[in-house]
Design a protein around this motif. Structure first.
Motif, PDB file in Angstrom:
ATOM      1  N   THR A 121       7.883 155.915 -42.385  1.00  0.00           N
ATOM      2  CA  THR A 121       6.527 155.422 -42.208  1.00  0.00           C
ATOM      3  C   THR A 121       6.543 154.016 -41.601  1.00  0.00           C
ATOM      4  O   THR A 121       7.578 153.350 -41.546  1.00  0.00           O
ATOM      5  CB  THR A 121       5.782 155.394 -43.550  1.00  0.00           C
ATOM      6  N   GLY A 123       5.297 151.467 -42.889  1.00  0.00           N
ATOM      7  CA  GLY A 123       5.575 150.512 -43.953  1.00  0.00           C
ATOM      8  C   GLY A 123       7.025 150.480 -44.372  1.00  0.00           C
ATOM      9  O   GLY A 123       7.368 149.887 -45.392  1.00  0.00           O
ATOM     10  N   HIS A 254       3.665 146.893 -36.596  1.00  0.00           N
ATOM     11  CA  HIS A 254       3.615 147.533 -37.910  1.00  0.00           C
ATOM     12  C   HIS A 254       3.478 146.532 -39.051  1.00  0.00           C
ATOM     13  O   HIS A 254       3.614 146.918 -40.218  1.00  0.00           O
ATOM     14  CB  HIS A 254       4.886 148.367 -38.131  1.00  0.00           C
ATOM     15  N   TRP A 257       1.228 147.341 -42.231  1.00  0.00           N
ATOM     16  CA  TRP A 257       1.803 148.326 -43.147  1.00  0.00           C
ATOM     17  C   TRP A 257       3.013 147.736 -43.882  1.00  0.00           C
ATOM     18  O   TRP A 257       3.224 147.999 -45.058  1.00  0.00           O
ATOM     19  CB  TRP A 257       2.222 149.569 -42.377  1.00  0.00           C
ATOM     20  N   SER A 260       1.799 145.387 -46.646  1.00  0.00           N
ATOM     21  CA  SER A 260       1.236 146.130 -47.767  1.00  0.00           C
ATOM     22  C   SER A 260       2.338 146.705 -48.653  1.00  0.00           C
ATOM     23  O   SER A 260       2.290 146.609 -49.887  1.00  0.00           O
ATOM     24  CB  SER A 260       0.332 147.251 -47.253  1.00  0.00           C
ATOM     25  N   HIS A 261       3.356 147.287 -48.013  1.00  0.00           N
ATOM     26  CA  HIS A 261       4.469 147.840 -48.784  1.00  0.00           C
ATOM     27  C   HIS A 261       5.285 146.728 -49.434  1.00  0.00           C
ATOM     28  O   HIS A 261       5.787 146.877 -50.556  1.00  0.00           O
ATOM     29  CB  HIS A 261       5.352 148.686 -47.869  1.00  0.00           C
ATOM     30  N   LYS A 313       2.163 157.033 -40.042  1.00  0.00           N
ATOM     31  CA  LYS A 313       1.239 156.029 -40.551  1.00  0.00           C
ATOM     32  C   LYS A 313       1.415 155.882 -42.060  1.00  0.00           C
ATOM     33  O   LYS A 313       1.784 156.816 -42.737  1.00  0.00           O
ATOM     34  CB  LYS A 313      -0.199 156.414 -40.227  1.00  0.00           C
TER      35      LYS A 313
END
Length: 313
Positions: A121, A123, A254, A257, A260-261, A313
């Motif tokens: 992904t 993330g 990216h 993402w 966030s991760h 995504k």
């Protein structure tokens, strides 16, 4: 078969085999990556380099059971697609149960998918295709994946010549067992190789039936238990793999993402001291990963935009 300190690490001695297996014995435990590298180097030494494109190396985990036509299906996919460099079958879950009537362990197949290849992904999180879902036929075709599963892998021998970096280290010894093949496939993606999951070929991963306890006490024990802690430590140690294979022009688009991760990982690190220590120790591996990155990246053939399109995504 590679044995280290008396335990088989690569392969298994078949009880009924048409040929005698070759056993490579090591006095000490070297780890899964070095054991696989030793077996691959020995296998390639028995073939002429001119025949590598028509030769194949099958890596099989000892906890995976093959169906009768699994190898045949994999070879058929390679013969139909000369650009295919690595492939894995669809892995199903089978329950290992004791039969009181026959007084032996038996395999009870289920209709649950363990994994049909792995995707990555934005993330920087690995996602197994179809994991835990019933097999409805959605993963029966030959589909491109980011990485193969580690239970059963077939690789074209010519792929090893360009992914070694001039050495006999195809698999990174700094990574754990579940990450060495993801690292290998990530480098293969940079070289433009095609990696697929052959859904018509199936293997079975044996597991033991366990009853789930949904009480609050059981959930707390599960979160701080040994198995879950091992999973979190393994996920944090993959930072060295990301540092080694990721490119700046892929990471920049990216960033939302990734942040966030990363925030989730930070919260998990504050809740588990062992995970926090693992984050500190992971930086030691990044230095060695950076040296390997500098040796490999000049050889890549794909652009950052092409590799970026492979991320989910």
């Amino acid at each position: 078969v590679v044995e280290e300190a008396g335990h088989a690490v690569v392969g298994e001695r078949p009880e009924k085999a048409k040929a005698e297996p070759v056993v490579l014995r090591n006095a000490s435990y070297l780890g899964p990556a070095k054991a696989h590298n030793q077996a691959i180097a020995f296998t390639l030494s028995r073939w002429e380099p001119e025949t590598y494109h028509e030769r194949f190396v099958l890596i099989l985990d000892m906890g995976v059971c093959l169906e009768d036509r699994t190898v045949e299906m994999l070879l058929r996919a390679f013969s139909h697609d000369p650009l295919l460099m690595a492939a894995c079958p669809k892995t199903m879950i089978a329950i290992r149960a004791w039969s009181t009537q026959d007084e032996e362990w038996k395999r009870e197949p289920t209709n649950t998918v363990d994994q049909a290849g792995w995707m990555f992904t934005r993330g920087r999180h690995w996602a197994a295709r179809g994991q835990g879902l019933p097999d409805t036929g959605a993963w029966d075709g030959n589909q491109d994946v980011f990485s193969v599963g580690g239970g059963c892998i077939m690789i074209r021998a010519s792929a090893f010549s360009s992914l070694s970096g001039g050495t006999d280290e195809w698999l990174d010894a700094d990574l754990r067992d579940g990450q060495i093949w993801r690292d290998f496939c990530w480098r293969a993606q940079w070289m433009g190789y095609r990696i697929q999951c052959i859904g018509s070929a199936r293997t079975w991963r044996l597991t033991v039936r366990q009853e789930k306890n949904r009480s609050l006490v059981s959930r707390i024990r599960n979160w701080y238990g040994t198995d879950r802690r091992r999973i979190r430590l393994r996920d944090e140690e993959q930072n060295a793999m990301v540092w080694k294979n990721d490119a700046y022009f892929i990471r920049l688009p990216h960033l939302p993402w990734i942040w966030s991760h990363g925030l989730k990982r930070m919260v998990m690190a504050l809740c588990d001291p062992h995970l926090f220590l693992s984050l500190l120790c992971a930086w030691k591996k990044r230095i060695r990963a950076w040296k390997k990155r500098r040796a490999f990246f000049p050889q890549r053939k794909r652009s950052a935009a092409e590799v970026r399109s492979l991320f989910l995504k």
